[in-house]
Each structure stands twice: as structure tokens, then as C-alpha cells.
Motif scaffolding. Structure first.
Motif, PDB file in Angstrom:
ATOM      1  N   VAL A 125     -35.309 -22.425   8.025  1.00 20.73           N
ATOM      2  CA  VAL A 125     -36.010 -21.398   8.263  1.00 20.73           C
ATOM      3  C   VAL A 125     -35.960 -20.323   7.316  1.00 20.73           C
ATOM      4  CG1 VAL A 125     -36.137 -19.677   9.913  1.00 20.73           C
ATOM      5  CG2 VAL A 125     -35.395 -21.914  10.863  1.00 20.73           C
ATOM      6  N   HIS A 172     -40.862 -16.417   8.328  1.00 22.68           N
ATOM      7  CA  HIS A 172     -41.307 -17.851   8.182  1.00 22.68           C
ATOM      8  C   HIS A 172     -42.727 -17.710   9.028  1.00 22.68           C
ATOM      9  CE1 HIS A 172     -40.248 -22.210   8.110  1.00 22.68           C
ATOM     10  NE2 HIS A 172     -41.135 -21.946   8.906  1.00 22.68           N
ATOM     11  N   ALA A 173     -42.960 -17.006   9.980  1.00 17.80           N
ATOM     12  CA  ALA A 173     -43.936 -17.291  10.909  1.00 17.80           C
ATOM     13  C   ALA A 173     -44.163 -15.968  11.475  1.00 17.80           C
ATOM     14  CB  ALA A 173     -44.091 -18.419  11.703  1.00 17.80           C
ATOM     15  N   LEU A 194     -50.527 -18.030  16.366  1.00 17.89           N
ATOM     16  CA  LEU A 194     -49.153 -18.165  15.673  1.00 17.89           C
ATOM     17  C   LEU A 194     -49.739 -18.610  14.302  1.00 17.89           C
ATOM     18  CD1 LEU A 194     -46.107 -19.462  15.078  1.00 17.89           C
ATOM     19  CD2 LEU A 194     -47.174 -21.485  16.143  1.00 17.89           C
ATOM     20  N   ASP A 239     -48.246 -19.205  10.249  1.00 19.61           N
ATOM     21  CA  ASP A 239     -47.197 -19.531   8.895  1.00 19.61           C
ATOM     22  C   ASP A 239     -47.283 -18.456   7.929  1.00 19.61           C
ATOM     23  OD1 ASP A 239     -45.070 -21.360   8.046  1.00 19.61           O
ATOM     24  OD2 ASP A 239     -46.509 -21.317   6.316  1.00 19.61           O
ATOM     25  N   SER A 289     -44.327 -20.157   4.444  1.00 17.83           N
ATOM     26  CA  SER A 289     -43.000 -20.919   4.351  1.00 17.83           C
ATOM     27  C   SER A 289     -42.789 -22.207   3.713  1.00 17.83           C
ATOM     28  CB  SER A 289     -42.295 -20.900   5.790  1.00 17.83           C
ATOM     29  OG  SER A 289     -43.106 -22.184   6.480  1.00 17.83           O
ATOM     30  N   THR A 334     -44.616 -24.399   9.684  1.00 16.38           N
ATOM     31  CA  THR A 334     -44.871 -24.096  10.754  1.00 16.38           C
ATOM     32  C   THR A 334     -45.815 -25.017  11.434  1.00 16.38           C
ATOM     33  OG1 THR A 334     -44.477 -21.741  10.660  1.00 16.38           O
ATOM     34  CG2 THR A 334     -45.431 -22.348  12.677  1.00 16.38           C
ATOM     35  N   TYR A 335     -45.220 -25.859  12.476  1.00 16.08           N
ATOM     36  CA  TYR A 335     -45.951 -27.153  13.216  1.00 16.08           C
ATOM     37  C   TYR A 335     -46.322 -26.644  14.654  1.00 16.08           C
ATOM     38  CZ  TYR A 335     -44.378 -29.514   9.047  1.00 16.08           C
ATOM     39  OH  TYR A 335     -44.423 -29.775   7.665  1.00 16.08           O
ATOM     40  N   ARG A 388     -49.156 -29.399  10.967  1.00 15.99           N
ATOM     41  CA  ARG A 388     -48.833 -28.238   9.920  1.00 15.99           C
ATOM     42  C   ARG A 388     -49.933 -27.159  10.141  1.00 15.99           C
ATOM     43  NH1 ARG A 388     -45.286 -28.056   4.682  1.00 15.99           N
ATOM     44  NH2 ARG A 388     -45.011 -25.828   4.130  1.00 15.99           N
ATOM     45  N   PHE A 422     -43.739 -25.489  19.425  1.00 12.60           N
ATOM     46  CA  PHE A 422     -44.042 -25.570  18.113  1.00 12.60           C
ATOM     47  C   PHE A 422     -42.545 -25.584  17.490  1.00 12.60           C
ATOM     48  CE2 PHE A 422     -43.836 -21.021  19.704  1.00 12.60           C
ATOM     49  CZ  PHE A 422     -43.033 -20.469  18.594  1.00 12.60           C
ATOM     50  N   ARG A 423     -42.836 -25.752  16.029  1.00 13.71           N
ATOM     51  CA  ARG A 423     -41.502 -25.923  15.311  1.00 13.71           C
ATOM     52  C   ARG A 423     -41.588 -25.121  14.028  1.00 13.71           C
ATOM     53  NH1 ARG A 423     -40.608 -29.795  11.070  1.00 13.71           N
ATOM     54  NH2 ARG A 423     -42.279 -31.033  11.840  1.00 13.71           N
ATOM     55  N   ILE A 424     -40.540 -24.356  13.767  1.00  9.77           N
ATOM     56  CA  ILE A 424     -40.280 -23.546  12.621  1.00  9.77           C
ATOM     57  C   ILE A 424     -39.170 -24.185  11.910  1.00  9.77           C
ATOM     58  CG2 ILE A 424     -39.429 -21.332  12.097  1.00  9.77           C
ATOM     59  CD1 ILE A 424     -41.919 -21.058  13.348  1.00  9.77           C
TER      60      ILE A 424
END
Length: 94
Positions: free
Chosen positions: A26, A30-31, A42, A44, A47, A51-52, A57, A70-72
Motif C-alpha cells: 500500500v 495509493h488511491a 474510485l 488509483d 501506485s 488498485t483493482y 486493474r 476492491f483491492r488496494i
């Protein structure tokens, strides 16, 4: 649960972000999630680990929907909207 405010909500490891995540992968900034006109976006912020949303992505800002995962970096987060659906409201006439 972390409440978000109207406007910009930064996500990362920096001391001044809205959503602070101290984890490998992270970035400091990041986002971000921008809340504007009853819509959450959202994005990114360049990063390294990305960020997904739904394991895709992000290359540009995307609109978040209630329940989106979502994924950071390696951290999974869930966006939850507390806005009421106007169709679900009851109006008393009299």
C-alpha cells in the motif's frame, strides 16, 4: 466501517489520509474515492501495486456501486453506500 465524506477521500499509509492502511503493497497515497452528487468514484493515484475493482486493474476512475469489492495492494475493501433508495421510502399522505 470508515465513513467517507463528500469530496476527496484519500486511501493509503500517509498520516493525513481518510482511510489509513498500514500494510505491505500500500502506497502512502495509493488511491482515492471522490463522493460527489450522490456518486462515488474510485481512482488509483499511480501506485506501484495498483488498485483493482472486481480484479481488474484501474487505469481510469470508475463509479463504485453498493457492495463493490476492491483491492488496494493486497487489502480487500468493500464499498457500502448508506444512501436510501427513493423507491424504498414510505411517504405518508394525509
Amino acid at each position: 466501517m470508515i465513513p467517507l465524506q463528500a469530496g476527496e477521500n484519500l486511501i493509503g499509509r500517509a498520516d493525513d489520509v481518510t482511510v489509513w492502511i498500514e500494510a505491505p503493497g500500500v502506497s502512502r497515497r495509493h488511491a482515492r474515492i471522490v463522493i460527489e452528487h450522490d456518486e462515488a468514484t474510485l481512482e488509483d493515484l499511480g501506485s506501484r501495486n495498483g488498485t483493482y475493482l472486481k480484479e481488474r486493474r484501474l487505469n481510469e476512475p470508475v463509479v463504485l456501486r453498493d457492495g463493490d469489492v476492491f483491492r488496494i495492494g493486497g487489502q480487500l475493501l468493500i464499498y457500502s453506500s448508506s444512501r436510501l433508495d427513493p423507491r424504498a421510502q414510505t411517504v405518508a399522505e394525509g
